[in-house]
Design a protein around this motif. Sequence first.
Motif, short mmCIF file in Angstrom:
data_model
loop_
_atom_site.label_atom_id
_atom_site.label_comp_id
_atom_site.label_asym_id
_atom_site.label_seq_id
_atom_site.Cartn_x
_atom_site.Cartn_y
_atom_site.Cartn_z
N SER A 169 -17.79 -3.76 38.87
CA SER A 169 -17.57 -4.89 37.96
C SER A 169 -17.70 -4.51 36.49
O SER A 169 -17.56 -5.36 35.61
CB SER A 169 -18.59 -6.00 38.28
OG SER A 169 -19.92 -5.53 38.09
N HIS A 170 -17.96 -3.22 36.24
CA HIS A 170 -18.15 -2.75 34.86
C HIS A 170 -16.81 -2.23 34.34
O HIS A 170 -16.34 -1.18 34.76
CB HIS A 170 -19.22 -1.67 34.80
CG HIS A 170 -20.54 -2.11 35.35
ND1 HIS A 170 -21.53 -2.65 34.58
CD2 HIS A 170 -21.01 -2.12 36.63
CE1 HIS A 170 -22.56 -2.96 35.34
NE2 HIS A 170 -22.27 -2.65 36.59
N ARG A 171 -16.21 -2.94 33.43
CA ARG A 171 -14.86 -2.65 32.97
C ARG A 171 -14.88 -2.31 31.49
O ARG A 171 -15.59 -2.92 30.70
CB ARG A 171 -13.96 -3.86 33.23
CG ARG A 171 -12.55 -3.76 32.69
CD ARG A 171 -11.71 -4.85 33.32
NE ARG A 171 -10.49 -5.11 32.56
CZ ARG A 171 -9.49 -5.85 33.01
NH1 ARG A 171 -9.59 -6.41 34.20
NH2 ARG A 171 -8.41 -6.05 32.28
N LYS A 172 -14.05 -1.32 31.09
CA LYS A 172 -13.95 -0.92 29.70
C LYS A 172 -12.49 -0.89 29.28
O LYS A 172 -11.68 -0.17 29.87
CB LYS A 172 -14.57 0.47 29.47
CG LYS A 172 -14.58 0.89 28.00
CD LYS A 172 -15.34 2.16 27.80
CE LYS A 172 -15.42 2.53 26.32
NZ LYS A 172 -16.14 1.53 25.51
N GLU A 173 -12.16 -1.70 28.27
CA GLU A 173 -10.81 -1.71 27.73
C GLU A 173 -10.59 -0.44 26.90
O GLU A 173 -11.49 0.04 26.21
CB GLU A 173 -10.59 -2.94 26.86
CG GLU A 173 -10.87 -4.26 27.55
CD GLU A 173 -9.88 -4.56 28.67
OE1 GLU A 173 -8.75 -4.04 28.61
OE2 GLU A 173 -10.26 -5.31 29.60
N LEU A 174 -9.38 0.11 26.95
CA LEU A 174 -9.07 1.36 26.27
C LEU A 174 -8.19 1.11 25.06
O LEU A 174 -7.25 0.33 25.11
CB LEU A 174 -8.36 2.32 27.24
CG LEU A 174 -9.12 2.67 28.52
CD1 LEU A 174 -8.31 3.63 29.37
CD2 LEU A 174 -10.49 3.25 28.20
N GLU A 175 -8.52 1.81 23.98
CA GLU A 175 -7.73 1.72 22.75
C GLU A 175 -6.71 2.85 22.71
O GLU A 175 -6.92 3.92 23.28
CB GLU A 175 -8.66 1.83 21.53
CG GLU A 175 -9.70 0.73 21.45
CD GLU A 175 -10.65 0.95 20.27
OE1 GLU A 175 -10.57 2.04 19.67
OE2 GLU A 175 -11.43 0.05 19.97
N ALA A 176 -5.62 2.62 22.02
CA ALA A 176 -4.57 3.63 21.91
C ALA A 176 -5.08 4.85 21.15
O ALA A 176 -5.80 4.72 20.15
CB ALA A 176 -3.35 3.05 21.21
N THR A 177 -4.73 6.05 21.62
CA THR A 177 -5.08 7.30 20.93
C THR A 177 -4.10 8.37 21.36
O THR A 177 -3.76 8.48 22.54
CB THR A 177 -6.53 7.73 21.23
OG1 THR A 177 -6.76 9.02 20.66
CG2 THR A 177 -6.78 7.82 22.74
N SER A 178 -3.65 9.16 20.40
CA SER A 178 -2.70 10.24 20.71
C SER A 178 -3.41 11.55 21.03
O SER A 178 -2.78 12.50 21.49
CB SER A 178 -1.76 10.46 19.53
OG SER A 178 -2.49 10.82 18.36
N LYS A 179 -4.73 11.61 20.78
CA LYS A 179 -5.52 12.80 21.08
C LYS A 179 -6.50 12.48 22.20
O LYS A 179 -6.87 11.33 22.40
CB LYS A 179 -6.30 13.26 19.84
CG LYS A 179 -5.41 13.71 18.69
CD LYS A 179 -6.26 14.20 17.52
CE LYS A 179 -5.39 14.67 16.37
NZ LYS A 179 -6.22 15.15 15.22
N TRP A 180 -6.92 13.52 22.91
CA TRP A 180 -7.89 13.31 23.97
C TRP A 180 -9.18 12.74 23.39
O TRP A 180 -9.72 13.26 22.41
CB TRP A 180 -8.20 14.63 24.68
CG TRP A 180 -7.09 15.09 25.57
CD1 TRP A 180 -6.23 16.12 25.34
CD2 TRP A 180 -6.74 14.55 26.85
NE1 TRP A 180 -5.34 16.24 26.37
CE2 TRP A 180 -5.63 15.30 27.32
CE3 TRP A 180 -7.22 13.50 27.62
CZ2 TRP A 180 -5.02 15.03 28.54
CZ3 TRP A 180 -6.62 13.24 28.84
CH2 TRP A 180 -5.53 14.00 29.29
N LYS A 181 -9.67 11.68 24.00
CA LYS A 181 -10.88 11.01 23.54
C LYS A 181 -11.88 10.94 24.68
O LYS A 181 -11.54 10.55 25.80
CB LYS A 181 -10.54 9.59 23.06
CG LYS A 181 -11.70 8.86 22.39
CD LYS A 181 -11.24 7.55 21.79
CE LYS A 181 -12.35 6.83 21.04
NZ LYS A 181 -11.88 5.58 20.43
N GLU A 182 -13.12 11.34 24.41
CA GLU A 182 -14.16 11.33 25.43
C GLU A 182 -14.77 9.94 25.57
O GLU A 182 -14.99 9.24 24.58
CB GLU A 182 -15.28 12.31 25.06
CG GLU A 182 -14.87 13.77 25.11
CD GLU A 182 -16.04 14.68 24.75
OE1 GLU A 182 -16.46 15.46 25.61
OE2 GLU A 182 -16.53 14.58 23.62
N LEU A 183 -15.09 9.57 26.79
CA LEU A 183 -15.81 8.34 27.08
C LEU A 183 -16.97 8.65 28.02
O LEU A 183 -16.84 9.47 28.94
CB LEU A 183 -14.90 7.31 27.75
CG LEU A 183 -13.74 6.72 26.94
CD1 LEU A 183 -12.93 5.78 27.82
CD2 LEU A 183 -14.27 5.97 25.72
#
Length: 643
Positions: free
Chosen positions: A497-511
Motif C-alpha cells: 500500500s506504500h506508493r511513490k509517484e515518480l517525477e520526470a527525469t532524463s538521468k538515472w535518479k536513485e530512490l
Amino acid sequence: MYQTSEAYRKAIVQGARTAIGYIADIDGNILLGQEQLQKIDIEASANSGENLLPGSCLCDKLKITALDPTGTVISLNWAGKEIVPYLGVETADGAETIPMGVFIATEPKVTNDCLVEIEAQDRACKLEIQWTTEKEHWPMTLSQLVHRACEVAGLEWGSETFPNADLLIEMGAAVDTTARAIVSYAAQIAGSFARMGRDGRLHFQWYTKTGREIGPESATRQMVAQYTVPVFDQVRVLTEEGDLGMLYPEMIESTHPFQITDNPLLFALSTSPKEEQQTALKAIYDQVSQITYAPLELDCQGDPSFEPGDIITVRNRYGEEIGLPIMEQRISYTGGLSMVVKSLGSSSEKGVVQGPLTESVIALRKKANVLQRELDFTRSEIKEVSYAADAIVTEVNEITQRVDGLVLSSSRTGGANLLKGSSARLGLEEWQVDGAVVCDVSTEVYNDTAAGGCFILGLNGRLGQPVSAVAGKRYAWYCQYKLEEGASTAAYISHGSHRKELEATSKWKELTGSFVAETPEVLVEAMVEGGTLCIADWTITQGDVCTAWQQAQNEIDAGGVKITSKGIHITKEKDPFQATLDNQQVRFRNNDTGEDVAYFNKDAGRIRRLLALGEFTVRQPDSECGAMRIIPVDGGAFFVIND
C-alpha cells in the motif's frame, strides 16, 4: 573535510539523488565520462595499525573499471599519467563535484573484450625514493626537514604550521632511509599523520570534529565495539626498549600511554635541557590526548566530502549518537555512491600503545576489534557481537565462525534481494507483465547500472511481482529510474500500500525508502501511463535502509552463466551453442541454426547427430533379451539381433 556548499549538503543526504563521477587529468580535461565508467573504488587510510596512532604515512589507492568496446580507453597513455577522480551529486544549484586527490596511474589491464581496469596510487607513492640525510645542513627545524623530504620526493608541502614545527633536529638524526620514513618520523613528533590532500599536496593532519552526521536513513550496516578506547594519558619517548626515557606528564600512574620508541629525530632531545624536553612532549600530548571513542564500522550512502581524519557523528534509529574518527574509508561509484568507514582501537586492557611506523603503501592489517566482510551484496542479521582485546565472538543466526574454518548450517548463493530477476538480465519470467514491457541489457545500460540491465515500461506498461514477507516487519527498498514524459504522463512504484509517484527525469535518479509489511505477501509493482519508464537495480531487503543493488538468494548472473532456483542457463554472444539444465529439461542448442543438438526430458530424448565409438546397443530396460547391437569391424559393421 572538503568544503562544500549548503546545496550539496542538502542533496547528498537525500534518499533520491543523482550521483556524478568522472576521471580527469590535472588540467581538468575529462578522460573518462559517466557513459564509460562502470566503477570507481577509492581506498584511503590515516592509520597503519590496530590503534589510533600518530606517524602514519600511507597512499590512497584508486581502481577504475571502464567500458571500452572500441579500444579507445586502452589506447591512451595511462602509465605514469596523473589523474583526478571527481565524485559528487546534482544539487538544486546544479552539479557539484569534489576532486578526490591526484593519483598516478599504472598500465591498464583488459579484463574481457570490452572492460578495462586501471589502478593508481596517490602522489605519496613518490616518497618511496631513497634518501640520505648525511649531506644535509644541520641543525634544521622539523619543518625544514619535512620541506626537504618533499623536495627530494618531488612533492609540494601543504601545511602552514604544525606542532613542534620549530623543534631543532641535530646531526645525530642523519640516516640512510626513504623520504617516506623521514615524513613518518616527523609526523609522529608532530602528533599527526601524513596524507596527500585533495589538492595534491602533502599535509600533516590530526582527527578533527566536522559537525557532520550520518543518520539511520543513510546507513545499511553498523557494528560498534562493546568498549571505549580511552584517551592517551601520557607520552613516553624511549631510545630503546627498557629505557627510562622522557615522560609527559610526569609523576602520574599512567593507564593508557602513547609510547614512541627509536625515533632518530628525537635522539638529540634526550640530552637537551628538561624544559625543552617537556615542551616538545607536551606539544605531542596536547595533540593526541583529546580523543576517546568506541571502534565502529559503518556501511552507508557515499559522501565524497568525507575523508580520513574527519570525526563525524553516527546516529542510530533509537536516537543514540556516537563519534566516529574516520581511520579507514572506502568509497565506490557505480552510478550511485556507497561508502564504508571505520575506526580501530584496542580495549584498555591492551596497556601501552606503541607507535610503529610503516613504509608500505597499504599494509594488510589484523583488526582484533572489527569484523571485516568482503562478500559483496551480502547482509547477515547479527544478534550479538562481543569484542575482546584479541578476539571477536560473533553470535549469528545459524552461522558459526571459527579460527580454523567456517561452518554454515545453511548455505546460499546470490544476495538478500527479495525480488527475483531484478537485474533484467534473466528476462521477465519471474514478473507479472501488462502492456509494453521489455528488458534492456544494452551497453549504455550495462555501464550506467549496477545490475547491468533495466526494465523499460512503455505506454500503459505494468511490471509486478508478489514478494514473501513477514507481517509487521520493516523492509527497505532501493532503485534507479528514468522517466520520459509524453503529452500526459503518470508513473509510480509501489510496495504493497506504500506508493511513490515518480517525477520526470532524463538521468538515472536513485530512490530509497522503507515500509512495514501488512500481509505475508506484498505486491511490488511499477506502472506508467503516457510515457516511458526505465527502472533498474530494484532491491528489497529486510531492515531499515537499502542503498545498493544485490541479487536474490540462490540467483547468480555472472557473464553468460545464469543460475536461479529453477535451473542453470549458459550462453554468451558469439558462442556456438547454449545449454539449459533445469527440473524440466536438459537442452543443448546450436546458436547458428537455432536447432536443438540434444534434448532430454522425463519421457524422451532427441539427438540430432550421434557418433558411437565402439559397440552400440539398443534393448529393453533390465533385459538382455531382444537386444540389437551394432559392432564395428574392419571394413564394415555387424548387426546382431538377439531373439
